[in-house]
Design a protein around this motif. Structure first.
Motif, PDB file in Angstrom:
ATOM      1  N   ARG A 132      44.355   1.989   1.602  1.00  0.00           N
ATOM      2  CA  ARG A 132      43.277   2.578   0.653  1.00  0.00           C
ATOM      3  C   ARG A 132      43.265   3.345  -0.134  1.00  0.00           C
ATOM      4  O   ARG A 132      42.577   4.495  -0.398  1.00  0.00           O
ATOM      5  CB  ARG A 132      43.111   4.380   1.452  1.00  0.00           C
ATOM      6  CG  ARG A 132      43.071   3.906   3.138  1.00  0.00           C
ATOM      7  CD  ARG A 132      41.572   3.870   3.689  1.00  0.00           C
ATOM      8  NE  ARG A 132      41.184   3.675   5.575  1.00  0.00           N
ATOM      9  CZ  ARG A 132      41.043   2.731   5.066  1.00  0.00           C
ATOM     10  NH1 ARG A 132      39.906   2.107   4.920  1.00  0.00           N
ATOM     11  NH2 ARG A 132      40.787   2.706   6.954  1.00  0.00           N
ATOM     12  N   ILE A 133      43.448   1.977  -1.076  1.00  0.00           N
ATOM     13  CA  ILE A 133      44.026   2.695  -3.113  1.00  0.00           C
ATOM     14  C   ILE A 133      43.197   1.575  -3.512  1.00  0.00           C
ATOM     15  O   ILE A 133      43.116   0.575  -3.516  1.00  0.00           O
ATOM     16  CB  ILE A 133      44.629   2.215  -3.023  1.00  0.00           C
ATOM     17  CG1 ILE A 133      46.174   3.395  -1.800  1.00  0.00           C
ATOM     18  CG2 ILE A 133      45.307   3.138  -5.013  1.00  0.00           C
ATOM     19  CD1 ILE A 133      47.268   2.349  -2.225  1.00  0.00           C
ATOM     20  N   PRO A 134      41.280   1.749  -3.596  1.00  0.00           N
ATOM     21  CA  PRO A 134      40.459   0.992  -4.174  1.00  0.00           C
ATOM     22  C   PRO A 134      40.718   0.512  -5.006  1.00  0.00           C
ATOM     23  O   PRO A 134      40.448  -0.883  -5.189  1.00  0.00           O
ATOM     24  CB  PRO A 134      39.263   2.135  -4.077  1.00  0.00           C
ATOM     25  CG  PRO A 134      39.267   3.319  -2.942  1.00  0.00           C
ATOM     26  CD  PRO A 134      40.859   3.275  -2.784  1.00  0.00           C
ATOM     27  N   LYS A 135      40.897   0.981  -6.376  1.00  0.00           N
ATOM     28  CA  LYS A 135      40.881   0.312  -7.220  1.00  0.00           C
ATOM     29  C   LYS A 135      42.124  -0.765  -7.441  1.00  0.00           C
ATOM     30  O   LYS A 135      42.267  -1.883  -7.785  1.00  0.00           O
ATOM     31  CB  LYS A 135      41.488   0.786  -8.486  1.00  0.00           C
ATOM     32  CG  LYS A 135      41.105   0.369  -9.665  1.00  0.00           C
ATOM     33  CD  LYS A 135      41.231   1.420 -10.864  1.00  0.00           C
ATOM     34  CE  LYS A 135      40.931   0.754 -12.185  1.00  0.00           C
ATOM     35  NZ  LYS A 135      41.037   2.240 -13.575  1.00  0.00           N
ATOM     36  N   SER A 136      43.248  -0.453  -7.066  1.00  0.00           N
ATOM     37  CA  SER A 136      44.509  -1.150  -6.904  1.00  0.00           C
ATOM     38  C   SER A 136      44.123  -2.674  -5.626  1.00  0.00           C
ATOM     39  O   SER A 136      45.345  -3.678  -5.920  1.00  0.00           O
ATOM     40  CB  SER A 136      45.816  -0.374  -6.803  1.00  0.00           C
ATOM     41  OG  SER A 136      45.643   0.963  -8.028  1.00  0.00           O
ATOM     42  N   ARG A 137      43.472  -2.055  -4.715  1.00  0.00           N
ATOM     43  CA  ARG A 137      43.931  -2.712  -3.616  1.00  0.00           C
ATOM     44  C   ARG A 137      42.952  -4.103  -4.538  1.00  0.00           C
ATOM     45  O   ARG A 137      42.907  -5.268  -4.147  1.00  0.00           O
ATOM     46  CB  ARG A 137      43.238  -2.835  -2.410  1.00  0.00           C
ATOM     47  CG  ARG A 137      42.071  -3.285  -1.139  1.00  0.00           C
ATOM     48  CD  ARG A 137      42.488  -2.390   0.105  1.00  0.00           C
ATOM     49  NE  ARG A 137      40.769  -2.225  -0.401  1.00  0.00           N
ATOM     50  CZ  ARG A 137      40.325  -1.409   0.961  1.00  0.00           C
ATOM     51  NH1 ARG A 137      40.568  -0.847   1.241  1.00  0.00           N
ATOM     52  NH2 ARG A 137      38.337  -1.230   0.351  1.00  0.00           N
ATOM     53  N   MET A 174      49.993 -11.356  -9.032  1.00  0.00           N
ATOM     54  CA  MET A 174      49.651 -10.972  -7.516  1.00  0.00           C
ATOM     55  C   MET A 174      50.606  -9.896  -7.179  1.00  0.00           C
ATOM     56  O   MET A 174      50.592  -9.031  -6.705  1.00  0.00           O
ATOM     57  CB  MET A 174      49.329 -12.063  -6.488  1.00  0.00           C
ATOM     58  CG  MET A 174      48.960 -11.669  -5.439  1.00  0.00           C
ATOM     59  SD  MET A 174      48.704 -13.073  -4.323  1.00  0.00           S
ATOM     60  CE  MET A 174      50.604 -13.647  -4.242  1.00  0.00           C
ATOM     61  N   ILE A 175      52.010 -10.705  -6.834  1.00  0.00           N
ATOM     62  CA  ILE A 175      53.387  -9.904  -6.416  1.00  0.00           C
ATOM     63  C   ILE A 175      53.441  -8.041  -6.853  1.00  0.00           C
ATOM     64  O   ILE A 175      54.130  -7.665  -6.063  1.00  0.00           O
ATOM     65  CB  ILE A 175      54.558 -10.577  -6.793  1.00  0.00           C
ATOM     66  CG1 ILE A 175      54.875 -12.251  -5.641  1.00  0.00           C
ATOM     67  CG2 ILE A 175      55.804 -10.051  -6.083  1.00  0.00           C
ATOM     68  CD1 ILE A 175      55.334 -12.885  -5.521  1.00  0.00           C
ATOM     69  N   LEU A 176      53.202  -8.490  -8.279  1.00  0.00           N
ATOM     70  CA  LEU A 176      53.411  -7.335  -9.190  1.00  0.00           C
ATOM     71  C   LEU A 176      52.722  -6.203  -8.697  1.00  0.00           C
ATOM     72  O   LEU A 176      52.929  -4.817  -8.341  1.00  0.00           O
ATOM     73  CB  LEU A 176      53.674  -7.389 -10.612  1.00  0.00           C
ATOM     74  CG  LEU A 176      55.237  -8.135 -11.168  1.00  0.00           C
ATOM     75  CD1 LEU A 176      54.980  -8.442 -12.437  1.00  0.00           C
ATOM     76  CD2 LEU A 176      56.069  -7.666 -10.170  1.00  0.00           C
ATOM     77  N   GLU A 177      51.417  -6.821  -8.645  1.00  0.00           N
ATOM     78  CA  GLU A 177      50.430  -5.745  -8.129  1.00  0.00           C
ATOM     79  C   GLU A 177      50.289  -5.610  -6.145  1.00  0.00           C
ATOM     80  O   GLU A 177      50.315  -3.834  -5.919  1.00  0.00           O
ATOM     81  CB  GLU A 177      49.084  -6.424  -7.832  1.00  0.00           C
ATOM     82  CG  GLU A 177      48.444  -6.806  -9.774  1.00  0.00           C
ATOM     83  CD  GLU A 177      48.098  -5.106 -10.297  1.00  0.00           C
ATOM     84  OE1 GLU A 177      47.587  -4.329  -9.357  1.00  0.00           O
ATOM     85  OE2 GLU A 177      48.096  -5.065 -11.376  1.00  0.00           O
ATOM     86  N   PHE A 178      50.713  -6.820  -5.600  1.00  0.00           N
ATOM     87  CA  PHE A 178      50.786  -6.086  -4.489  1.00  0.00           C
ATOM     88  C   PHE A 178      51.831  -4.979  -3.720  1.00  0.00           C
ATOM     89  O   PHE A 178      52.222  -3.998  -3.521  1.00  0.00           O
ATOM     90  CB  PHE A 178      51.943  -6.733  -3.417  1.00  0.00           C
ATOM     91  CG  PHE A 178      50.850  -8.345  -2.679  1.00  0.00           C
ATOM     92  CD1 PHE A 178      49.307  -8.604  -3.631  1.00  0.00           C
ATOM     93  CD2 PHE A 178      50.655  -8.521  -2.026  1.00  0.00           C
ATOM     94  CE1 PHE A 178      48.862  -8.884  -3.084  1.00  0.00           C
ATOM     95  CE2 PHE A 178      49.813  -9.548  -1.107  1.00  0.00           C
ATOM     96  CZ  PHE A 178      48.242 -10.184  -1.437  1.00  0.00           C
ATOM     97  N   ARG A 179      52.310  -5.341  -4.580  1.00  0.00           N
ATOM     98  CA  ARG A 179      53.991  -4.216  -5.001  1.00  0.00           C
ATOM     99  C   ARG A 179      54.255  -2.937  -5.138  1.00  0.00           C
ATOM    100  O   ARG A 179      54.619  -1.346  -4.988  1.00  0.00           O
ATOM    101  CB  ARG A 179      55.425  -4.365  -5.588  1.00  0.00           C
ATOM    102  CG  ARG A 179      56.683  -3.830  -5.454  1.00  0.00           C
ATOM    103  CD  ARG A 179      58.089  -4.408  -6.570  1.00  0.00           C
ATOM    104  NE  ARG A 179      57.394  -3.684  -7.507  1.00  0.00           N
ATOM    105  CZ  ARG A 179      58.060  -3.733  -9.168  1.00  0.00           C
ATOM    106  NH1 ARG A 179      58.876  -4.566  -9.143  1.00  0.00           N
ATOM    107  NH2 ARG A 179      57.392  -3.760 -10.023  1.00  0.00           N
ATOM    108  N   LYS A 180      53.130  -2.799  -5.756  1.00  0.00           N
ATOM    109  CA  LYS A 180      52.507  -1.407  -6.516  1.00  0.00           C
ATOM    110  C   LYS A 180      51.689  -0.491  -5.166  1.00  0.00           C
ATOM    111  O   LYS A 180      51.200   1.049  -5.083  1.00  0.00           O
ATOM    112  CB  LYS A 180      51.503  -1.246  -7.176  1.00  0.00           C
ATOM    113  CG  LYS A 180      52.038  -1.868  -9.273  1.00  0.00           C
ATOM    114  CD  LYS A 180      50.156  -2.117  -9.411  1.00  0.00           C
ATOM    115  CE  LYS A 180      51.167  -2.612 -11.342  1.00  0.00           C
ATOM    116  NZ  LYS A 180      49.972  -2.495 -11.813  1.00  0.00           N
TER     117      LYS A 180
END
Length: 158
Positions: A72-77, A121-127
């Motif tokens: 439920r993190i709209p911008k990061s997701r 993508m991996i770095l974004e997923f990790r967040k």
């Protein structure tokens, strides 16, 4: 697992596997030509390894995307899933460039860009979800290995 979450997993896994299957179907003649006539670099696995490996990688990719989508993190997701779709499109197009167009040097450069997108993508997923990020690491290493194979094919078949 509630129905909405289960449906997100099913969607992302089926969608990702379908992209891979479509890529394989569209490049089947090019793959046959490649296997019959091209010189392959050392450490090239047997042809049967590729569809099995890709099916597993697409499964992990789909599970990872679903794990991100349920957060439920709209911008990061949104950013993470945008990168996911971008890398999936690059992945899909690489197969066509390599097997059908046979532009091996361009395919190698394309693959280098794909590798960078996967890393982003991996770095974004990790967040958002570290497990989703870790599920992409085998894919990152496989694309690195594919880069070695791609470059070897270009060098050996000029």
């Amino acid at each position: 697992m509630d129905k909405e979450i289960r449906n997100k997993y099913l969607f992302w896994i089926i969608f990702t596997e379908a992209v891979g299957a479509l890529s394989g179907w569209l490049t089947r003649d090019g793959v046959n030509f490649f296997n019959a006539f091209m010189t392959k670099p050392p450490l090239s696995p047997p042809s049967v390894v590729f569809p099995v490996t890709w099916a597993i990688l697409y499964l992990l990719m789909g599970i990872g995307a679903a794990r991100i989508d349920i957060k439920r993190i709209p911008k990061s997701r949104s950013r993470a899933l945008w990168l996911y779709l971008l890398q999936l499109a690059f992945n899909f197009l690489w197969s066509i460039v390599f097997f059908n167009v046979r532009a091996y040097l361009f395919a190698f450069l394309w693959l280098a860009v794909l590798w960078l997108i996967i890393l982003a993508m991996i770095l974004e997923f990790r967040k958002i979800d570290s497990r989703a990020a870790w599920m992409q690491v085998p894919y990152l290493f496989w694309v690195l290995f594919a880069g070695y194979l791609n470059l070897g094919v270009w060098v050996l078949n000029k």
